[in-house]
Each structure stands twice: as C-alpha cells, then as structure tokens.
Design an enzyme around this catalytic site. Structure first.
Site, mmCIF file in Angstrom:
data_model
loop_
_atom_site.group_PDB
_atom_site.id
_atom_site.type_symbol
_atom_site.label_atom_id
_atom_site.label_comp_id
_atom_site.label_asym_id
_atom_site.label_seq_id
_atom_site.Cartn_x
_atom_site.Cartn_y
_atom_site.Cartn_z
ATOM 1 N N ASP A 250 -1.360 -0.424 6.109
ATOM 2 C CA ASP A 250 -1.505 0.164 7.434
ATOM 3 C C ASP A 250 -2.927 0.088 7.963
ATOM 4 O O ASP A 250 -3.178 0.478 9.100
ATOM 5 C CB ASP A 250 -1.067 1.635 7.404
ATOM 6 C CG ASP A 250 -1.985 2.477 6.540
ATOM 7 O OD1 ASP A 250 -2.568 3.457 7.047
ATOM 8 O OD2 ASP A 250 -2.142 2.155 5.344
ATOM 9 N N TRP B 192 -0.893 11.013 3.219
ATOM 10 C CA TRP B 192 -1.949 10.580 2.314
ATOM 11 C C TRP B 192 -1.823 11.392 1.041
ATOM 12 O O TRP B 192 -1.882 12.625 1.061
ATOM 13 C CB TRP B 192 -3.295 10.803 2.987
ATOM 14 C CG TRP B 192 -4.468 10.188 2.323
ATOM 15 C CD1 TRP B 192 -4.559 8.962 1.738
ATOM 16 C CD2 TRP B 192 -5.762 10.761 2.208
ATOM 17 N NE1 TRP B 192 -5.818 8.729 1.268
ATOM 18 C CE2 TRP B 192 -6.587 9.827 1.547
ATOM 19 C CE3 TRP B 192 -6.319 11.975 2.616
ATOM 20 C CZ2 TRP B 192 -7.920 10.058 1.275
ATOM 21 C CZ3 TRP B 192 -7.648 12.197 2.346
ATOM 22 C CH2 TRP B 192 -8.443 11.254 1.683
ATOM 23 N N LYS C 298 -9.641 -3.149 -2.016
ATOM 24 C CA LYS C 298 -8.410 -3.944 -2.088
ATOM 25 C C LYS C 298 -8.711 -5.358 -2.604
ATOM 26 O O LYS C 298 -7.896 -5.946 -3.294
ATOM 27 C CB LYS C 298 -7.727 -4.022 -0.722
ATOM 28 C CG LYS C 298 -7.248 -2.692 -0.192
ATOM 29 C CD LYS C 298 -6.126 -2.121 -1.017
ATOM 30 C CE LYS C 298 -5.618 -0.853 -0.356
ATOM 31 N NZ LYS C 298 -4.689 -0.114 -1.160
ATOM 32 N N ASP D 268 0.874 -1.160 0.000
ATOM 33 C CA ASP D 268 0.000 0.000 0.000
ATOM 34 C C ASP D 268 0.917 1.218 0.000
ATOM 35 O O ASP D 268 2.078 1.138 0.404
ATOM 36 C CB ASP D 268 -0.876 -0.024 1.260
ATOM 37 C CG ASP D 268 -1.796 1.172 1.351
ATOM 38 O OD1 ASP D 268 -2.609 1.360 0.429
ATOM 39 O OD2 ASP D 268 -1.686 1.930 2.336
ATOM 40 N N LEU D 269 0.422 2.352 -0.464
ATOM 41 C CA LEU D 269 1.274 3.538 -0.548
ATOM 42 C C LEU D 269 1.120 4.453 0.661
ATOM 43 O O LEU D 269 2.050 4.628 1.436
ATOM 44 C CB LEU D 269 0.963 4.293 -1.844
ATOM 45 C CG LEU D 269 1.189 3.504 -3.138
ATOM 46 C CD1 LEU D 269 0.783 4.329 -4.342
ATOM 47 C CD2 LEU D 269 2.615 3.028 -3.240
ATOM 48 N N ASP D 270 -0.065 5.040 0.828
ATOM 49 C CA ASP D 270 -0.271 6.042 1.874
ATOM 50 C C ASP D 270 -0.144 5.443 3.272
ATOM 51 O O ASP D 270 -0.767 4.443 3.598
ATOM 52 C CB ASP D 270 -1.644 6.687 1.718
ATOM 53 C CG ASP D 270 -1.782 7.420 0.399
ATOM 54 O OD1 ASP D 270 -0.754 7.796 -0.180
ATOM 55 O OD2 ASP D 270 -2.924 7.602 -0.065
#
Length: 137
Positions: free
Chosen positions: A85, A19, A62, A10-12
């Site tokens: 997260d 974010w 997701k 995941d990125l953020d």
C-alpha cells in the site's frame, strides 16, 4: 510463459485494514510482544497460513527483505510479484525488477487476478523482444 514463482504481500493496510505494530489480538498495547509475533498471530487468526508456503515477516527495508527473500528462496526478482500500500516501497522494490502492485483499498481476488494477467503480458512482451546482447548491439 509462467506465473510468478513468488508472490509477496505486505501485511498492514494491504492484507488487513490496520497497522499491527505494537498491538496483539484482542488488540491491546503490549510492548513485550514484537511486530512479527503479532503479524504471525493475525495470519493464523485470519486462516491465511493455509495459503502461505514460504513465509518471512521482516520489519525494515523492503529492498533488504527482497534481497533476503531472493537468497533464501532462489527465485529471481523477475519471477516475483509484490503487493503493498506504500508507493515508496513499490518504487524501491520495482528497481530490483520485481513486478510491483500498489494496493489502494486492500487486496482482493479481482486485483490479484488482474495483476497476474499483467505479469504474464509483461513476460510475453519481454520474451518477444529481440535479444540485443547476442547480435552485438
């Protein structure tokens, strides 16, 4: 036993501590730039593109994303690992058979290495279990 064939981050709040939605470097609000464009730009700015051989940035569910990843890559869910997260994403994606890791303070090399070891141990345990389908049980 082998390492996962596909590792998804995941990125953020996982790869970076903010974010990205609705912001672009130099981090001003810009409604004309989508989340995907900003995320791609940050991956490039952080020089993370060099580590990515298969990239999909997919806003939304997701589970839907992982089904798409599986279809596009041909990698079974059991050969995937996912770092995120958010507990709800971990719960949802785990139900597919993906090895999921809840990230509390961002991804670090130590965490990735530890989870690769957990992945391999889980594989070994699964492989050592008797195959109940072949003996009629």
């Amino acid at each position: 036993m082998s390492n996962p064939k596909l590792v998804v981050f995941d990125l953020d709040y996982t790869l970076w501590a903010f974010w990205v939605q609705g912001v672009d470097p130099p981090f001003h609000k810009d409604k004309s730039t989508g989340d995907t464009a900003g995320a791609n730009q940050l991956l490039s700015l952080y020089n993370l593109d060099q580590y990515i051989s298969f990239k999909q940035i997919y806003p939304g569910s997701k589970v839907t994303h992982f089904k798409r990843l599986q279809a596009d890559s041909g990698v079974p869910f059991t050969d995937m690992m996912f770092f995120d997260d958010e507990q709800r994403n971990i719960t949802d994606v785990s139900s597919l058979g993906v090895h999921c890791v809840l990230v509390h303070h961002g991804v670090a090399t130590k965490l990735v290495n530890e989870e690769l070891q957990h992945f391999l141990k889980k594989r070994c345990l699964t492989a050592s279990q008797p195959d109940r389908t072949s003996d009629g049980h």
